[in-house]
Enzyme design. Structure first.
Site, PDB file in Angstrom:
ATOM      1  N   CYS A  19       0.667  59.847  39.634  1.00 61.86           N
ATOM      2  CA  CYS A  19      -0.443  59.677  38.694  1.00 61.86           C
ATOM      3  C   CYS A  19      -1.728  60.266  39.267  1.00 61.86           C
ATOM      4  CB  CYS A  19      -0.628  58.205  38.354  1.00 61.86           C
ATOM      5  SG  CYS A  19      -1.005  57.184  39.785  1.00 61.86           S
ATOM      6  N   HIS A  59      -2.771  52.532  40.373  1.00 64.69           N
ATOM      7  CA  HIS A  59      -2.470  53.543  39.357  1.00 64.69           C
ATOM      8  C   HIS A  59      -3.758  54.295  39.009  1.00 64.69           C
ATOM      9  CE1 HIS A  59      -0.536  55.502  36.011  1.00 64.69           C
ATOM     10  NE2 HIS A  59      -1.461  55.057  35.189  1.00 64.69           N
TER      11      HIS A  59
END
Length: 1298
Positions: free
Chosen positions: A52, A307
């Site tokens: 990510c 994330h």
């Protein structure tokens, strides 16, 4: 099915794991093509498991038009071609080529998300790199460096420098002479502080406006003055780049706690900023210093994982921005929408995860959800994460989806989760579906979207704003956001991490707006067009394949009604016809196709079509036969809406009757297949066998027939009453119907458990009016039908509402052997084994079985006058205890159809026990002796009988039982108790051991003596012999390996018998009376230390002189070790006796150890131990470095001032304790100390430790070669547990192009 998806943390949403393994379930059409772009018309990036951070940076670079256009300006003449990258000598610049290809795909290819696999492969990353989490700031610098090296010698070699390079000038001004010393510093991004500041402007002010004074003890040496002077240091921005990247320093290190942490406080940043106050030159216009924000990379999580996603402003307006869903309609329309959802949508049960996930997927336009976004959508739906709400009861979300694979399935190569019955895409409806416009689907009004579209025609939505807009690019998902949403990322666990600004002077040409093909090379445009054509073709093929259902047609002329279900007219011949059909078509289309197929089929079979209309009814094949459910009546609905799916059964008939018989339709008439059991005579079995009946006497293996039971499978409608079933069977009202009693009759064993009869429960008269469904009768259940005269036979006996049936199948056989086992050796070993099957029943006495076996084996003369008994033999060939011949087969627990051995010896009576025994030690297999004693005999009487058998005399003997590992265990203390009271079972082994039992409540302890190496030379002669000249030292292999402190090898002192109510002081006093300690000078018992041994190692010090041995939890047989002390000792309950060793400065060795008592009652933290050691050695606590020695691993474990993690559930910080994990400090542990003031070596490992580790490795290697299973066990035993995956350095491999 779903692998290890969604293994979430309880508090943090960690990086998504790659979607399921290749074995995951996909749609039947094979791999589903990637879905088209969503409503935003922007393409996302697939997450490889931990990429990510890469996705967020690549999207930022893509939406930096000047960056992508500079990249696209490089042609094949400079970069080469990817097709030639394997050619030797070819200089192909793979990284910029793959980046061009990826950017073109993101801009032009019609897919929801693109893959970065080829790009990461060009980086030199393997598959595991895709799952490792890294820092996006670090990637930004490494990627720019890789591009610089890749573009050496090309026209684009300086484009990164031109776009991102800036200069800072650092100045130091002497306050005395005014001399200025300057140094320039280049940067591609600015790292700004977050800790202690509240905004970006404040951080920049501290960096470029505030001055740092060198004064007091921190003076500056001026080159002009040539002395230490007061000076001021400052920094200014000298050259501003077109794009300014700000890296926020959110991750810090707490040196007091020795741990990393994330700054989550509020930190604001402006949407536009003027950097003029921070620049060296301020003469230019303000527009030269003005920047506007266009990208914010956001980090969600903690310092060890999380994330990334990115907020981006669409400069070229390539996407289609829509207001967020909650803002799309005015308040009045929102209210109408909620009303529509309440009326049309099913009520969402937030406590039911199946309902929640199903609703989430059903509300998506594509009727599917990306696997790495399901957790986020769940939180948006119910306001709570899966871990907090459902994990405790349902486990991880991946396992929950796997357990409900009848509802969910994976599509798109496992990247998306969809409902198993997914409706077809509306864009692929066949032309015939247009007919449904006049007659809509009955299911359509229940769709909230249809109702919302109706409301949209009546109310105007909010007008779309003009200009560039903001989007949230979260891996594969792209959503519209408002500019005000950026303020939400000022603080918290999910907050801004990198900021990207662009100069306001950078204007985009009008032809670049809304034009994704702007300045993209022609070859990349053609590649994207070809990929779009291929992808569209794949989607069409997939839709056609995925919407084809396989149907099984059953034609009425091929069936008859029998037993409440439809049965084929011809057995063994398939009565169904396969038909493939598009489920998007209507029921009317299917009816027409079936009509034409029926005409062709019936003409071929020369059969006539039935009278009346043609009805299509959904059917299901049940054990009783084919049953019909609901009939398809609306010809305008699609097959999907009508509930027709693949492998569905369709019955084609006139809707009323089959072969003249009326057919009852519906779930309530679902037939049940019962096994009807009736009494049968032997001569009837053969006659009725051809009628499909099965007689149980045939199962029993009897050739002579005889009376038994016969079974017949019959089907009945589930709504039929028990009375109607009796009438259908042709039985009179006096007949009894019985259901099989699973537990067997009261007080008896069921079939197969020692043989015997089976039990049946009689249905009471009231049950005759209840249906089979109400009685919970299901397929395969047995129903016994008895007429009143059946009880005249000996087969049936009734006791209340229970009928006991004894059939020939219960009167089977027992096999009896006679041979080597029976004779026990000698001539018997040469004699061949002889076997005979004796017919037996559960009620037959075992003495009758033995007598019949002797007669049939003709052993009357051979064993005349000798006693023989029947014994079982286990799988190893060992004889088990004899069975009691006074009991029946069932009462003795003997299973029919098993083997018994005829052996010499007496059989025990019902009141007796058969016991094995040996003398002195645990018996070897087959070497024990046997006796038969009464169950009421006492232990003393049993011992006397055993001594008489072996011919021993005397009273100094006692009995011991064997423990679970077949070794001699604890003695039997109560000699006056009976064998039955002590629960001594038949066949148990006892050991006759020499020695008298200690009185009740007394302990027999084994005492060892430990010598201090420092005093060994003085007292060693006192312990090597006694007055009588007998050596007291045991063999070397009997000495437990102590290895603690100054301890020498232990010596056996002797046994001690003492009451468990005696105190520790009494134990020490009695130990001092042992002959081996008579010459030891101990003024009082306080000069004696007592250790308890566990596993041949010193385990703990016994403390508390007035505590009883029972409270100290000492048991008989415990090993103790005593140690002479030079001073009195009285340890408290929380005092820990440690052996401390100070390291020799500059050497890999230690000074001799010293004993140190550490009071851990109030504080057992590392700080407390450090303070105690500092006071002992008169040093500063901060200068000490501590480590615990692990003797079994020959390693040292460093002790630092650490803080254990906060409990996530209780939000309470756990206490720091060295007595708990991971150190578990206890008595006798060795603590190593390094004085950092004079010793720079922080390594505790000594030469002896390295030699010990080498020995361990050699032993492990030998075990690995010897047995693979032991190798695995050793690795698990010695492997160090790691709290998290090790951090791996991020790197990108670049070829040489200079």
């Amino acid at each position: 099915m779903f692998g290890n998806l969604f293994e979430e943390e309880e508090e943090e949403e960690e990086e998504g794991v790659s979607p399921a393994s290749s074995s995951g379930r996909v749609a039947k059409g094979g791999d589903e093509p990637p879905p088209p772009r969503g409503r935003s018309n922007l393409c996302g990036l697939k997450n490889q498991g931990g990429t990510c951070y890469l996705n967020s940076l690549l999207q930022t670079l893509l939406f930096t038009p000047e960056f992508r256009e500079a990249l696209f300006s490089l042609g094949a003449a400079e970069l080469g071609c990817l097709e030639h990258k394997e050619n030797p000598g070819a200089k192909v610049r793979v990284i910029p080529l793959e980046l061009q290809k990826l950017f073109a795909s993101l801009l032009l290819v019609d897919q929801q998300s693109a893959s970065t696999a080829n790009l990461t492969s060009s980086f030199g990353w393997n598959s595991s790199e895709g799952t490792n989490q890294h820092d996006v700031q670090e990637l930004n610098r490494i990627l720019f460096s890789a591009l610089d090296h890749s573009l050496v010698g090309t026209t684009g070699s300086t484009f990164i420098h031109q776009l991102y390079h800036g200069t800072i000038v650092n100045s130091i001004v002497c306050k005395d002479c005014g001399n200025v010393s300057q140094r320039q510093e280049d940067f591609l991004d600015l790292t700004v502080c977050v800790c202690g500041v509240s905004s970006l402007e404040e951080a920049l002010w501290n960096m470029f406006v505030e001055e740092e004074l060198f004064q007091g003890n921190n003076l500056y040496r001026c080159a002009h003055c040539d002395r230490l002077v007061t000076a001021a240091k400052s920094a200014k921005l000298k050259k501003l780049p077109p794009f300014m990247t700000m890296s926020l320093l959110r991750f810090s290190f707490d040196f007091a706690k020795c741990e990393r942490y994330k700054e989550t406080g509020r930190y604001s940043f402006p949407l536009s900023i003027n950097l003029k106050p921070f620049c060296e030159e301020t003469d230019a216009e303000d527009s030269d210093y003005s920047y506007e924000l266009f990208s914010v990379i956001i980090h969600k999580g903690g310092c060890y994982g999380g994330h990334y996603h990115v907020y981006i402003r669409d400069i070229d307006q390539l996407g289609k921005w829509e207001p967020p869903e909650e803002e799309q309609k005015p308040k009045t329309q929102k209210k109408s929408k909620n009303e529509v959802e309440q009326m049309c949508a099913p009520i969402l049960q937030e406590d039911d995860p199946l309902s929640v996930i199903t609703a989430i997927i059903a509300q998506e336009p594509s009727k599917s959800v990306l696997t790495d976004q399901l957790g986020q959508k769940l939180m948006e739906k119910i306001g709570s994460s899966w871990s907090k709400k459902f994990r405790k009861h349902y486990g991880p979300i991946g396992k929950f989806l796997q357990s409900n694979n009848n509802v969910f399935m994976l599509v798109s190569n496992g990247t998306r989760v969809a409902l198993k019955a997914n409706p077809p895409s509306p864009t692929t409806e066949p032309p015939g579906a247009a007919k449904q416009a006049t007659n809509p689907d009955p299911l359509t009004p229940s769709d909230p979207r249809a109702a919302e579209q109706h409301l949209d025609l009546q109310q105007k939505s909010e007008p779309e704003q003009t200009g560039s807009h903001w989007f949230d690019l979260n891996d594969s998902m792209v959503t519209s956001i408002r500019e005000s949403d950026i303020e939400k990322q000022f603080q918290g666990k999910e907050s801004a991490y990198m900021l990207f600004y662009r100069k306001t002077q950078l204007h985009r040409p009008s032809e670049a707006l809304h034009n994704p093909q702007y300045k993209i090379p022609l070859n990349l445009i053609q590649m994207a067009q070809e990929e779009n054509i291929q992808m569209q073709k794949m989607r069409e093929e997939f839709e056609a394949t995925n919407n084809t259902v396989e149907l099984r047609l059953h034609l009425a002329p091929s069936y008859r009604l029998e037993g409440g279900a439809l049965q084929p007219l011809s057995k063994g011949v398939a009565a169904s016809n396969a038909l493939s059909f598009d489920r998007r078509k209507t029921v009317g289309d299917l009816r027409l196709a079936i009509y034409q197929l029926c005409l062709l089929h019936l003409c071929t079979q020369k059969q006539e079509l039935w009278e009346g209309d043609m009805a299509l009814t959904l059917a299901k094949s049940l054990p009783a036969g084919l049953h019909l459910y609901n009939t398809l009546t609306d010809d305008n609905v699609s097959l999907y809406s009508a509930g027709v799916c693949t492998n569905s059964d369709l019955f084609v008939w006139n809707g009323r009757e089959v072969c003249g018989a009326t057919v009852l339709v519906g779930a309530e008439w679902e037939p049940v297949l019962l096994n009807v059991v009736r009494p049968s005579l032997g001569d009837e079995g053969g006659q009725e066998e051809g009628d499909g009946l099965q007689c149980e006497e045939g199962k029993g293996g009897f050739e002579n027939g005889g009376p038994g039971l016969k079974r017949e499978a019959r089907g009945f409608a589930g709504a039929a009453t028990l009375g109607e079933v009796r009438e259908a069977l042709g039985e009179p009202e006096e007949s009894l119907l019985c259901q099989e009693h699973k537990g067997g009759p009261t007080g008896e064993q069921g079939p197969g458990e020692g043989g015997g009869a089976s039990g049946w429960r009689v249905f009471p008269p009231d049950d005759m009016q209840r249906t089979l469904k109400e009685l919970s009768l299901k397929d395969g259940d047995a129903l016994l039908v008895l007429e009143p005269q059946s009880f005249d036979s000996s087969m049936f006996a009734r006791n209340g509402d229970v009928v006991t049936v004894t059939t020939p199948s219960d009167c089977r056989w027992l096999q009896v052997e006679f041979g080597p086992h029976g004779e026990g050796g000698g001539d018997g070993e040469t004699e061949e084994q002889r076997k005979i099957k004796v017919p037996a029943s559960g009620n037959m006495l075992l003495c009758e079985v033995k007598q019949r076996a002797i007669e049939e084996l003709q052993l009357q003369e051979q064993i005349s006058g000798a006693q023989y008994c029947l014994r079982h033999v286990d799988c190893t060939g060992k004889l088990l205890p004899p069975v009691c011949e006074e009991l029946s087969v069932r009462a003795a627990g003997v299973r029919l159809m098993t083997t018994l051995t005829l052996c010499p010896g007496n059989a025990p009576k019902a009141s007796q026990l058969f016991l094995h025994f040996s003398v002195g030690a645990a018996p070897s297999a087959g070497m024990e002796m046997d006796i038969i004693v009464e169950k009421t005999s006492t232990v003393k009487e049993c011992l006397k009988t055993m001594l008489d058998v072996v011919g021993l005399e005397g009273t100094c003997w006692h009995l011991r039982r064997l423990d679970w590992c077949e070794e001699v265990g604890e003695p039997i203390m109560d000699e006056d108790a009976s064998l039955s009271e002590l629960k001594i079972n038949n066949g148990e082994t006892l050991v006759v051991t020499q020695g008298q039992l200690p009185p009740k409540g007394f302990l027999k302890l084994s005492v060892w003596l430990c010598l201090d190496r420092r005093n060994d030379s003085e007292v060693s002669m006192d312990f090597n012999h006694t007055d009588d000249g007998h050596t007291q030292v045991e063999a070397a292999d009997e000495s437990p390996p102590l290895g603690v402190g100054n301890m020498a090898e232990p010596r056996r002192a002797g046994p001690v018998e003492i009451s468990d109510e005696a105190t520790l002081e009494d134990l020490k006093a009695q130990v001092l009376t042992l002959p081996a300690l008579q010459d030891v000078c101990v003024p009082t018992t306080a000069f004696l230390r007592v250790w308890q041994l566990e596993g041949r190692r010193l385990a703990r010090i016994l403390r508390g002189g007035q505590l009883t041995l029972k409270k100290l939890k000492l048991s008989s047989g415990t090993d103790l070790c005593v140690q002479q002390l030079l001073k009195e000792e009285d340890l408290g309950p929380k005092d820990v006796m440690l052996n401390v060793k100070m390291g020799v400065p500059g050497e890999r060795c230690f000074y001799p150890p010293e004993e140190l008592v550490w009071d851990a009652a109030r504080d057992s933290s590392p700080r407390s131990l450090r303070t105690r050691l500092a006071a002992h050695f008169c040093l500063s606590p901060d200068s000490l470095l501590l480590a615990k020695h692990q003797p079994d691993k020959h390693a040292w474990e460093e002790i630092s001032n650490w803080n254990q993690q906060v409990s996530k559930k209780k939000k309470k910080r756990k206490a720091e304790s060295l007595l708990g994990p991971p150190f578990h400090l206890k008595d006798g542990d060795t603590i190593g100390i390094k004085n950092l003031l004079i010793d720079n070596k922080r390594e505790f490992l000594t030469v002896e430790d390295e030699q010990g580790q080498q020995r361990l490795r050699e032993q492990a290697e030998q075990r690995r070669k010897g047995a693979g299973s032991e190798r695995v066990g050793q690795q698990e035993k010695t492997g160090l547990s790691k709290p998290r995956k090790p951090e791996v350095a991020l790197s990108i491999n670049v070829g040489v192009f200079r």
